[in-house]
Enzyme design. Structure first.
Site, PDB file in Angstrom:
ATOM      1  N   HIS A  38       0.879  -1.239   0.111  1.00  0.00           N
ATOM      2  CA  HIS A  38       0.213   0.080  -0.006  1.00  0.00           C
ATOM      3  C   HIS A  38       0.695   1.189  -0.021  1.00  0.00           C
ATOM      4  CE1 HIS A  38      -2.807  -2.880   2.305  1.00  0.00           C
ATOM      5  NE2 HIS A  38      -3.496  -2.597   1.297  1.00  0.00           N
ATOM      6  N   GLN A  62     -18.086  -6.420  -1.272  1.00  0.00           N
ATOM      7  CA  GLN A  62     -17.102  -7.161  -2.211  1.00  0.00           C
ATOM      8  C   GLN A  62     -16.958  -8.579  -1.316  1.00  0.00           C
ATOM      9  OE1 GLN A  62     -14.016  -4.003  -2.273  1.00  0.00           O
ATOM     10  NE2 GLN A  62     -12.638  -5.670  -2.001  1.00  0.00           N
TER      11      GLN A  62
END
Ligand code: PAF
Length: 285
Positions: A38, A62
């Protein structure tokens, strides 16, 4: 760094102020529990934009009903400290109720690139991803948005959505970041026991071996896929979900490596589902 925990209007006001200052805005959408992968996206965004906004949101739509939404690792305070240190301008950290009303009923479905691979084993997953990513684009209005190539299918699904819906944002893919022993960084690695983590090294090793075969002239998809499968099957604790070689741009089936392709796999190690991939025949830019 400004941290905005939920209020969308507050975020929009912050974005307006940044934009009035003439800034190019980079968005890094994440589900938190941040790692170096990230942070590599954050650094790329910081290098290419005058302001970087990172969203941290474990997106319920999701996850399938039997998936790890509740167990998904979360540590907002640590994430905030990491982002502060990276010089991020705004961390947007909403709760599910800030982004989804109880009667939310509008979703975005991409119908080609998302169909196979992870789409086949995680029905509804990419519908949830497209929906939240479009919502974040609408809320933030970024000039550029950053996604990791570990989730290669996700990256290509988002590119397709942006193209098909004429969204005014540039999508930037960033290379997989690995541990020194080759394991691709993932927030889900925290689920692995020591022996599962050891077994998981086969993912990268199998891809490396196939890459070597490709570099020595092997162009057959079937041979390269079989080579990865064989390596993975040496580890008894791994359950292979798929190994596939696909066109890197549209993920269509291909029997020979002629254009850039992605060799992608998903396996289960105990209860943990891991994915990895390598791009072959890449056009160097
Ligand atoms: O890759 C992820 O972490 C998520 O799928 C994303 C893009 C942040 C959407 O929730």
């Amino acid at each position: 760094m400004l941290r905005i925990d939920g209020c969308i209007d507050e975020l929009r006001k912050a974005v307006r102020e940044i934009r009035n200052g003439g800034a190019g805005i980079g968005l890094v959408p994440t589900m938190g529990y941040l790692h170096e992968g990230h942070l590599s996206l954050v650094r790329k965004s910081r290098a290419e934009n005058t302001a970087t906004i990172v969203s941290i949101f474990v997106n319920p739509t999701q996850f399938g009903p039997n998936e790890d939404f509740d167990a998904y690792p979360r540590d907002l305070e640590r994430d905030t400290r990491l982002l502060e240190k990276e010089g991020v301008d705004v961390a947007f950290c909403p709760a599910p109720g800030d982004l989804y009303t109880a009667d939310h009923s509008t979703f975005v479905t991409e119908e080609a690139v998302s169909r196979d691979l992870c789409g086949a084993s995680r029905p509804g997953h990419f519908r949830g991803v497209c929906t939240i990513v479009l919502k974040l684009f609408n809320i933030v209005g970024p000039d550029r948005a950053y996604f990791g190539e570990k989730d290669f299918q996700q990256l290509q699904v988002i590119r397709r959505m942006v193209r098909d819906l004429n969204l005014p944002v540039q999508i930037r893919g960033c290379p997989i970041v690995r541990e020194p022993d080759g394991l691709a960084l993932s927030s889900r690695n925290v689920y692995l026991s020591a022996s599962e983590r050891q077994a998981a090294l086969a993912l990268n090793l199998s891809l490396k071996k196939a890459r070597e075969q490709f570099c020595s002239g092997e162009k057959s998809a079937a041979v390269l896929v079989e080579s990865v499968r064989k390596e993975l099957e040496k580890e008894e604790t791994l359950r292979v979900e798929y190994v596939e070689l696909r066109d890197a741009a549209d993920l269509s089936l291909t029997s020979k490596v002629e254009k850039p392709v992605v060799l992608a796999l998903a396996v289960r190690v105990g209860k943990t589902r891991l994915i990895d991939n390598t791009i072959l025949n890449e056009v160097s830019s």
